[in-house]
Write a protein that holds these residues in place. Structure first.
Motif, mmCIF file in Angstrom:
data_model
loop_
_atom_site.group_PDB
_atom_site.id
_atom_site.type_symbol
_atom_site.label_atom_id
_atom_site.label_comp_id
_atom_site.label_asym_id
_atom_site.label_seq_id
_atom_site.Cartn_x
_atom_site.Cartn_y
_atom_site.Cartn_z
ATOM 1 N N UNK A 14 0.832 -1.201 0.000
ATOM 2 C CA UNK A 14 0.000 0.000 0.000
ATOM 3 C C UNK A 14 0.874 1.260 0.000
ATOM 4 N N UNK A 15 1.881 1.282 0.843
ATOM 5 C CA UNK A 15 2.805 2.421 0.903
ATOM 6 C C UNK A 15 3.556 2.579 -0.418
ATOM 7 N N UNK A 16 4.008 1.457 -0.967
ATOM 8 C CA UNK A 16 4.730 1.498 -2.238
ATOM 9 C C UNK A 16 3.845 2.028 -3.355
ATOM 10 N N UNK A 17 2.577 1.629 -3.382
ATOM 11 C CA UNK A 17 1.659 2.103 -4.421
ATOM 12 C C UNK A 17 1.401 3.602 -4.294
ATOM 13 N N UNK A 20 4.522 5.214 -5.634
ATOM 14 C CA UNK A 20 4.502 5.115 -7.095
ATOM 15 C C UNK A 20 3.547 6.141 -7.694
ATOM 16 N N UNK A 21 2.386 6.318 -7.089
ATOM 17 C CA UNK A 21 1.411 7.295 -7.566
ATOM 18 C C UNK A 21 2.000 8.698 -7.551
ATOM 19 N N UNK A 22 2.647 9.052 -6.458
ATOM 20 C CA UNK A 22 3.261 10.385 -6.358
ATOM 21 C C UNK A 22 4.335 10.561 -7.429
ATOM 22 N N UNK A 23 5.129 9.523 -7.639
ATOM 23 C CA UNK A 23 6.177 9.596 -8.667
ATOM 24 C C UNK A 23 5.561 9.761 -10.056
ATOM 25 N N UNK A 24 4.466 9.051 -10.316
ATOM 26 C CA UNK A 24 3.786 9.183 -11.609
ATOM 27 C C UNK A 24 3.222 10.581 -11.803
ATOM 28 N N UNK A 60 -6.075 -2.728 -2.648
ATOM 29 C CA UNK A 60 -4.783 -2.772 -3.339
ATOM 30 C C UNK A 60 -4.984 -2.890 -4.845
ATOM 31 N N UNK A 61 -5.934 -3.722 -5.237
ATOM 32 C CA UNK A 61 -6.208 -3.905 -6.662
ATOM 33 C C UNK A 61 -6.681 -2.591 -7.287
ATOM 34 N N UNK A 62 -7.501 -1.841 -6.572
ATOM 35 C CA UNK A 62 -7.964 -0.548 -7.083
ATOM 36 C C UNK A 62 -6.789 0.416 -7.251
ATOM 37 N N UNK A 63 -5.861 0.405 -6.297
ATOM 38 C CA UNK A 63 -4.689 1.276 -6.394
ATOM 39 C C UNK A 63 -3.776 0.836 -7.535
#
Length: 119
Positions: A14-17, A20-24, A60-63
């Motif tokens: 969850x933290x990694x996703x 990743x979102x912020x990086x994207x 998690x799947x939604x993220x």
């Protein structure tokens, strides 16, 4: 014990996703590439476990789907920029025009290459 390990993996993923979102969203492609291996490892570990938390898995799947959509958008943007730059390079080499009868004419581009020396 297994539940704690599962919870840790879910929290790490969850933290990694979110990272990743912020990086994207910031266009940090280098950061995204550094997260791929860890994300794959966490997903593999989670797949090997039998989960008692279907709600957490659904979140998690939604993220994952959200991040995939962001990544697809970023890749499409990169492709668009690449195509635009290629078009600009083509115009510098030559430009095609058409007369009123529909005949194509090519106007060669002039590339001036000179070196200026300053003292």
């Amino acid at each position: 014990m297994a539940h704690d390990a599962e919870r840790r993996i879910i929290n790490r993923l969850d933290t990694l996703l979110e990272t990743e979102r912020k990086a994207l969203l910031h266009g940090d492609l280098h950061r995204i590439s550094t997260l791929v291996e860890e994300k794959e490892t966490l997903i593999d570990e989670l797949n090997r476990m039998t989960t008692d938390a279907p709600g957490d898995i659904a979140a998690l799947q939604a993220k994952l789907m959200r991040n995939q959509a962001l990544l697809d958008g970023a890749l499409q943007g990169i492709r668009n920029v690449s195509a635009r730059l290629a078009a600009f390079r083509q115009v510098r080499r030559a430009m095609d025009t058409y007369d009123r009868d529909g005949h194509k004419h090519t106007i060669p581009g002039e590339v001036e290459r000179k070196v200026e020396k300053r003292a």
